[in-house]
Design a protein around this motif. Sequence first.
Motif, PDB file in Angstrom:
ATOM      1  N   UNK A  89     -17.297 -63.185  -5.739  1.00  0.00           N
ATOM      2  CA  UNK A  89     -15.925 -63.573  -5.469  1.00  0.00           C
ATOM      3  C   UNK A  89     -14.925 -62.605  -6.077  1.00  0.00           C
ATOM      4  N   UNK A  90     -15.404 -61.469  -6.581  1.00  0.00           N
ATOM      5  CA  UNK A  90     -14.538 -60.424  -7.103  1.00  0.00           C
ATOM      6  C   UNK A  90     -15.250 -59.090  -6.946  1.00  0.00           C
ATOM      7  N   UNK A  91     -14.473 -58.021  -6.901  1.00  0.00           N
ATOM      8  CA  UNK A  91     -15.038 -56.671  -6.900  1.00  0.00           C
ATOM      9  C   UNK A  91     -14.733 -55.956  -8.211  1.00  0.00           C
ATOM     10  N   UNK A  92     -14.209 -56.694  -9.176  1.00  0.00           N
ATOM     11  CA  UNK A  92     -14.001 -56.139 -10.520  1.00  0.00           C
ATOM     12  C   UNK A  92     -15.199 -56.520 -11.378  1.00  0.00           C
ATOM     13  N   UNK A  93     -16.064 -55.569 -11.618  1.00  0.00           N
ATOM     14  CA  UNK A  93     -17.284 -55.831 -12.382  1.00  0.00           C
ATOM     15  C   UNK A  93     -17.107 -55.596 -13.871  1.00  0.00           C
ATOM     16  N   UNK A  94     -15.885 -55.278 -14.311  1.00  0.00           N
ATOM     17  CA  UNK A  94     -15.654 -54.886 -15.698  1.00  0.00           C
ATOM     18  C   UNK A  94     -15.203 -56.037 -16.588  1.00  0.00           C
ATOM     19  N   UNK A  95     -15.015 -57.231 -16.041  1.00  0.00           N
ATOM     20  CA  UNK A  95     -14.523 -58.373 -16.810  1.00  0.00           C
ATOM     21  C   UNK A  95     -15.629 -59.414 -16.935  1.00  0.00           C
ATOM     22  N   UNK A  96     -15.437 -60.371 -17.846  1.00  0.00           N
ATOM     23  CA  UNK A  96     -16.480 -61.367 -18.078  1.00  0.00           C
ATOM     24  C   UNK A  96     -16.452 -62.480 -17.047  1.00  0.00           C
ATOM     25  N   UNK A  97     -15.283 -62.793 -16.514  1.00  0.00           N
ATOM     26  CA  UNK A  97     -15.163 -63.882 -15.561  1.00  0.00           C
ATOM     27  C   UNK A  97     -15.496 -63.412 -14.155  1.00  0.00           C
TER      28      UNK A  97
END
Length: 623
Positions: free
Chosen positions: A85-93
């Motif tokens: 559900x996101x393409x930001x793999x750098x965060x914990x959520x």
Amino acid sequence: MSTRLPRRDFLALGAAAAAAPFISGRAFAASPTGTGLHGLSAFGDLKYGPDFTHFDFVNVDAPKGGTFNFSPPNWVLNQNPLTFNTLNTFVSRGDAPPRMGLCYDSLMTSALDEPDAIYGLLAKSVTISDDRNSFDFALRPEARFHDGTPLTAEDVAYAFTLFKKDGHPSLLLPLTHLTEAKAIDAHTLRLSFDGKQSDRTFLDIATYPIPAKSFFEANPFDASQLKAPLGSGPYKVGRVSPGQTIEFERVADYWGRDLPVNRGLYNFDRIRIEFYQDRQAAFEAFKKGDILFRQEFTSRIWATGYDFPALKSGKVVKREFPSEKRPMMQATALNQRRERFRDPRVRQAVALCFDFEWTNRNLFYGAYQRSQSTFEKSAYRAEGLPSPAELALLEPFRGRIPDETFGEAVIQPPSDGSGRDRKLLGQATKLLAAAGWARKDGSLRNAKGEPLSLEVLVDDDTFVRVFSPWIENMRAIGIDASARMVDSTQYQARQTSFDFDAIVMAVSFSATPSRDEIDELFHSRAARLQGSRNLPGTTDPAIDALIDAVGAAKDRDTLTVAMRALDRVLRARQDWIPNWFSANHRAAFWDMFGYKEPKPDFGFPVEAMWWFDKDKAARIGKT
């Protein structure tokens, strides 16, 4: 179940690589200061000198083309193989798709046929200061993001500062001792540390993926992004169907495509991942040829399911590949943030209820071996009595760590294979009684009258089936045990926030683990950091000190001693209940690919190393 890899495996998951004509490698601890180095290793010389033309494990003549549609067997950071559900793999959520690392380059990158060496990628060289507390990277001026803009030292400094403040714990924790990331000029970056860092910390940090500063200046750094952060790697995100499909498209004008260590890598024009919530549905897709490669993790299917027409006709290959030469752990964590699991006798009693011998024979078709160590399949596994060198590390903590640490390395006792070993269940009952749990009205209760309940959190019905006999044994001795299956998004969210009683995790460590890699699983500070992999909530000053000893090791022998001492304490504490492991990769694929054998010892990224073979594909009707 979570299957994780160390940060240094961003290469194995798709980061590109490069080499520069600088002086030959030296052991990192003994590397010269004040001069540009093309590579570093934790211990010993680098395999590849400044004039190497390609890695030995690739086919430099591999053709480009084709689509590789596969089920990823492993992932990192906040990635999820069942949905996204996101393409930001750098965060914990959030849940990001596996293989986002294909889109990003890093300062340096690993060779898969060396245990701990890294070579320049974005950086053509690195210079170590005389005090070894700062590192100057000379960046390649030709490096470009996918939109054609230059990748500069400002981008790298921004990324490290952002990760240190708000990044996923796997990125944040190793940056504890980073004091500054500074762009000296457009093509010179300096990373400065406070002197408390381990040498091998740097080997992890230097392989971090680097997104563009401009993207996160214009977009929030959170899990709301279904727009891919701008990268510079060999692939970029193509077609996306949230939660269902993602495609990575090879970048035809990738800035690093002609560098020596890129030769023979990143051969597929398109890498496609389709997401299935159900394992059986994914297997059916493979049988039909919608998925082209899978590693099989369900022993029942491996033993009985591969009898479909395409395999019988030779269109599908079923075989095993050797596992990597690196430590691994698959185990169940009992969450000590919940008071009832803080007594090690309770944890030991729960472990005694698991009948591996029965499970392996009746459910696994004899395919697995019982895990015992935190660092299984490696020289870091403790055996027998502690050596004098191990005792030297352990003695200062006598009386503060379990007495069992000083005897034979703790193992999970074998059962009689009946599925309900009366002797082991009797031992479990006695341990629970000693811990203050008394049976009343058929269930165990403490002095407050509270029941001893335990819910195993899973995201696949395979684990409901596997753990049901274990749960029944726990219930037989009075534990109110159950399994709760949730969807993959809820599973990841509850794991991130430590909202579980018990949960399974599989981890593959680097061949030469760094202190920070171990930190995230076992150090006290990780227990308080949501999203970390310290799932049991281990907080123990002795463990912390032994992790420091791991980080301080200056040679492989010293590292091995420290790791074995750490293994002894972790096993005696019963923080993790060891599960099982397999000696090999069990793989099946449609016979339309080329690959070089033998595979490298320290990684198996088929999507990066294999290639599309048009002649093979034509023979099986897969043109």
